[in-house]
Motif scaffolding. Sequence first.
Motif, mmCIF file in Angstrom:
data_model
loop_
_atom_site.group_PDB
_atom_site.id
_atom_site.type_symbol
_atom_site.label_atom_id
_atom_site.label_comp_id
_atom_site.label_asym_id
_atom_site.label_seq_id
_atom_site.Cartn_x
_atom_site.Cartn_y
_atom_site.Cartn_z
ATOM 1 N N UNK A 43 1.111 -1.108 0.004
ATOM 2 C CA UNK A 43 0.014 0.085 0.034
ATOM 3 C C UNK A 43 0.897 1.274 -0.016
ATOM 4 N N UNK A 44 0.293 2.256 -0.562
ATOM 5 C CA UNK A 44 1.109 3.568 -0.556
ATOM 6 C C UNK A 44 1.204 4.494 0.683
ATOM 7 N N UNK A 45 0.430 3.965 1.656
ATOM 8 C CA UNK A 45 0.357 4.601 2.920
ATOM 9 C C UNK A 45 0.116 3.648 4.055
ATOM 10 N N UNK A 46 0.939 4.239 5.244
ATOM 11 C CA UNK A 46 0.558 3.496 6.361
ATOM 12 C C UNK A 46 -0.807 3.791 7.250
ATOM 13 N N UNK A 47 -1.204 5.329 7.083
ATOM 14 C CA UNK A 47 -2.347 5.568 7.668
ATOM 15 C C UNK A 47 -3.148 6.538 6.844
ATOM 16 N N UNK A 48 -4.564 6.277 6.934
ATOM 17 C CA UNK A 48 -5.533 6.919 5.987
ATOM 18 C C UNK A 48 -6.458 7.662 6.920
ATOM 19 N N UNK A 49 -6.682 9.047 6.861
ATOM 20 C CA UNK A 49 -7.399 9.706 7.787
ATOM 21 C C UNK A 49 -8.588 10.405 6.711
ATOM 22 N N UNK A 50 -9.682 10.333 7.111
ATOM 23 C CA UNK A 50 -10.573 10.998 6.279
ATOM 24 C C UNK A 50 -11.581 12.305 7.111
ATOM 25 N N UNK A 51 -11.937 13.032 6.472
ATOM 26 C CA UNK A 51 -12.724 14.209 7.167
ATOM 27 C C UNK A 51 -14.090 14.294 6.212
ATOM 28 N N UNK B 93 -9.102 27.672 13.819
ATOM 29 C CA UNK B 93 -9.477 27.154 15.133
ATOM 30 C C UNK B 93 -11.154 26.491 14.995
ATOM 31 N N UNK B 94 -11.983 26.961 14.085
ATOM 32 C CA UNK B 94 -13.175 26.419 13.449
ATOM 33 C C UNK B 94 -12.755 24.944 13.081
ATOM 34 N N UNK B 95 -11.803 24.852 12.239
ATOM 35 C CA UNK B 95 -11.387 23.470 11.759
ATOM 36 C C UNK B 95 -11.087 22.403 12.994
ATOM 37 N N UNK B 96 -10.247 22.943 13.802
ATOM 38 C CA UNK B 96 -9.537 22.268 14.830
ATOM 39 C C UNK B 96 -10.865 21.963 15.891
ATOM 40 N N UNK B 97 -11.779 22.819 16.086
ATOM 41 C CA UNK B 97 -12.555 22.627 17.278
ATOM 42 C C UNK B 97 -13.374 21.547 16.759
ATOM 43 N N UNK B 98 -14.021 21.007 15.513
ATOM 44 C CA UNK B 98 -14.801 20.224 14.980
ATOM 45 C C UNK B 98 -14.423 18.560 15.096
ATOM 46 N N UNK B 99 -15.365 17.891 15.307
ATOM 47 C CA UNK B 99 -14.861 16.547 15.047
ATOM 48 C C UNK B 99 -14.956 16.277 13.603
ATOM 49 N N UNK B 100 -13.755 16.220 12.804
ATOM 50 C CA UNK B 100 -13.805 16.594 11.406
ATOM 51 C C UNK B 100 -14.177 15.110 10.874
ATOM 52 N N UNK C 292 -9.970 18.574 18.250
ATOM 53 C CA UNK C 292 -11.023 19.108 18.987
ATOM 54 C C UNK C 292 -10.826 18.685 20.542
ATOM 55 N N UNK C 293 -9.969 17.816 20.883
ATOM 56 C CA UNK C 293 -9.749 17.610 22.173
ATOM 57 C C UNK C 293 -8.609 18.289 22.481
ATOM 58 N N UNK C 294 -7.680 18.673 21.636
ATOM 59 C CA UNK C 294 -6.637 19.666 22.147
ATOM 60 C C UNK C 294 -7.312 20.987 22.304
ATOM 61 N N UNK C 295 -8.313 21.538 21.839
ATOM 62 C CA UNK C 295 -8.843 22.636 21.697
ATOM 63 C C UNK C 295 -9.377 22.610 23.060
ATOM 64 N N UNK C 296 -10.483 21.550 23.337
ATOM 65 C CA UNK C 296 -11.031 21.545 24.635
ATOM 66 C C UNK C 296 -10.104 21.603 25.670
ATOM 67 N N UNK C 297 -8.924 20.906 25.686
ATOM 68 C CA UNK C 297 -7.882 21.170 26.772
ATOM 69 C C UNK C 297 -7.292 22.566 27.011
ATOM 70 N N UNK C 298 -6.936 22.986 25.807
ATOM 71 C CA UNK C 298 -6.328 24.504 26.076
ATOM 72 C C UNK C 298 -7.143 25.335 26.631
ATOM 73 N N UNK C 299 -8.701 25.405 26.289
ATOM 74 C CA UNK C 299 -9.767 26.372 26.640
ATOM 75 C C UNK C 299 -10.010 25.810 28.179
#
Length: 945
Positions: free
Chosen positions: A591-599, A634-641, A716-723
């Motif tokens: 496979x050409x990738x180890x991890x595949x992440x989708x939004x 921040x909008x992108x990071x806040x959401x469960x993408x 989104x959990x990073x943002x929650x922790x920071x806030x």
Amino acid sequence: MKKIKKSLNLPQTKFSMKANLSIKEIEILQKWKKNKLYDYINSKNKKNKCFFLYDGPPYANGDIHIGHTVNKILKDIILKAKRMSGFFAPYVPCWDCHGLPIEQKVEKIFKNKIVKENKQSFRIKCHQYVLKQVDKQKKDFMRLGVLADWNNINLTMDYSNQANTIKVLSHIIEKGYVYRDLKPIYWCFQCQSSLAEAEIEYQKKNSCSIYVLFKIKKNTVLKNKFFKEKNKQKNSCANISIIIFTTTPWTLPTCQAIAINPKLYYQLIQVKKKYYICEKKLAINLFKKTNIQKWKIRGCIKGKKLGGLNCLHPFLNTVIPVILSDHVSNELGTGAVHMSPDHGYEDFIACKKYNIKPNQTVSAYGLYNIPFFKILNNHHIFKAENIIFELLENKKKIFFSKIIEHSYPHCWRHKKPVIYRATPQWFIRISDLLLKNKILKKIEKVNWIPEWGKAKMKTMLKNRPDWCISRQRTWGIPIPLFIHKKTGKLHPNTICIMKKIAQKIQLHGYTVWWKSTKYTWLKENADMYEKVHDVLDVWFESGSSHQLKIYKHDPHNTSNHIADLYLEGSDQHRGWFMSSLITSVIVQNHAPYKTVLTHGFVINEHGQKMSKSLENSQKPKDIIRIWGADILRLWVACTNYTKDISISHEILQQISENYRRIRNTIRFLFSNIFDFNSSLHIVSNKHLLLLDQWILEQTYNYQKKIIKNYSNYHFHEVVQKIINFCSIKLGSCYLELIKDRLYTAHNNSIARRSGQTTIFYILHYLIRWIAPILSFTAEEAWNHFYENTKISIFTEKWFKKIKPPLKTVYYNSSFWKKIFTIKNEVNRFIEKKKITKYIGNSLEIILTLYVKKNLFKILLSFNTELKFIFLVSETQLCRYSHAPKIAYKSKSIKHLKFTINKSNKIKCPRCWHYSKKKRFINNTMNLCYRCLENINNKEKKHIFL
């Protein structure tokens, strides 16, 4: 009052409350460009462990949309976090440059004239158009704060990419997976070309559901199959018809057979003097729909006995054979399906077994061309249904019909219905079981985020037909093949010829193919062959690009070309993820990738998907102009993408509130270290006050969780922790408790410098935490460290220079947990006192705590400083048994009661604490003894503060 104010260490900073992002962000971008920041970071990290994210190429066509923004920001967040973790993480942006949308734009600009006049000139215009689009999109991506190798972008039309695509194709041909065949593929009349599975979307469509009669040519043969010997004379069947069901009446003129399932049972049903054949299970439902009251079942036989019968076409003068096929089901219709090998893949497969071939009676524009039936000729198939209905009604061949709504394939670009249409095309044999099983095994080894991506990919692969890789267009990478005029076979030296062509294209681009003739490449028997003029599917092109530029900077010179991460929208499971996987497994056996992440897709407040084609997408430029790029990030990071992402004015307003909370926290921290110089004033770890040690331990623990969430792509959990850290740990707790010593203590006292040292460290933590997400704000804040000589926050790693001090057994986490539990409980009652106007603020309070022995020892350790924990002017400790009846009893802490009383003592105008008269010194400002000591720097040792 002026003298008092002057004696205080009041906050001051140039880090403004108002962000002015739209202005400051541009200044920061200019600074990054001037300092060649990306190159500096790469050169600095080059010897580190590698992390390769391969950029799925967006289409070089039009402005970037909100979906592009989500994609690019997510990638940027990941790569910035990886670099802060010490990785060498290059980012080479990619673009898809070929294909139909670009052709159509250029055709529209030049009103089709240039295409008809000169294809070579048309390709030049397309090339120029692409470069303009790439330049425009590149500027938009840079404005988002994306750090990338913008001077070394990867275009699929680069000569090296063109040559690589042809090399990959030659490898696949060499392994025997490519073939040419005349069979049905998706066809769009607007595109004037075949379409890949990834270019199809399903929409609701109203169609006529029609049951049509195909009369049996010779009834006697059928009678012998249905009736026993004694009933043959009694049952005279002069008119027997097979009922077929279709939602595409336009395919009836191209019908070449009727398919029956050999394993199902079929009934002969009599209605008056007519007889009908229908599958046993479906017959009851069908006759209920027609409202026919009287009907009789005259016989029932297995489907295989119907094979070999002949029917008459309902309006054409042709004989239609009955064939057997297992794909016919008894879930819908009648159990009999009319076969059109031109316009159905299953039809094509079933007919192929009986040597029934497509006859190509529908043109590329969707017009009929039936030599022996001119009534329909030059009529578009979708507009000819009225004529077909009239023909059927005149012949009395309609058994039943009604309008139904169903899911129908549409072109994802034009949103128009498509059809299956048989044309000669080039295919990759995905149906090869060994290959399919090999790919399925590779899917198992990939880390899919979310996990359902694995099942989705496996299902799509299992169900997909062979991959049509050819297109009948002009703007694209050629399929540089020669086929024999009579046999249709490839030239025996195809692989060697393709290698030579790839070498020339590497130097001069694919124009060498279009300008050449077959005599350029074939020295012998050239007249026996013809040159292929098709171009490659753009999915094949982008799917073949996994061997190129992103790995050229690899300091370890690995050649396996496996990306650590592919990140794209969820529609790419059938698109780029799939095409890359297939080509990589065939060519490289992995496979050409180890991890595949989708939004997910971006949707508006009404739940509608935003897209350029629907003209309902918010332009990132407009959002940035109003809010700034950091709010968008921040909008992108806040959401469960991993799910669909909502955007609206109200959502952005909420995001901006979260941003202000973070920014104001940073501003407050800076404002209290205005006179702090880390080279002079830093307090050693072991000498930090207990509360400062506690918050640094909390900060360190927060960082571990934040880094883990960055590593797991849970932004989104990073943002929650920071806030949470800014609002709760700092805003509502630590900073409230240290304000007094920051403002009122002597400017160079241990108490104040300990707090400033702690704030200095917290800023180093916090600015790094927000940097991958709030990149511009982090850079602005980084530049406010006065002694800072580093060019950017993005040259830094996570802050690990100081670790929490070694905890004593006494002052451990359970100790602090108990202290803050008591504080929170007391605070609830203080707030009630404020509401009733009993007090104006907590410094008016005398707090008496009634406790038992163990808790008494804990609280007594603070000595006279206990009042600063509760932010009151005075605290008293008493035995639990001495608590009056009016005392409040704690619900959380055993053996704790307390009373809240208003102080009748004197308020100090400087610190606002209430003290006995004797604690005040006769001075011009009437200050309390503690304030006077702080002004005169007669500091006494504090246990806590």
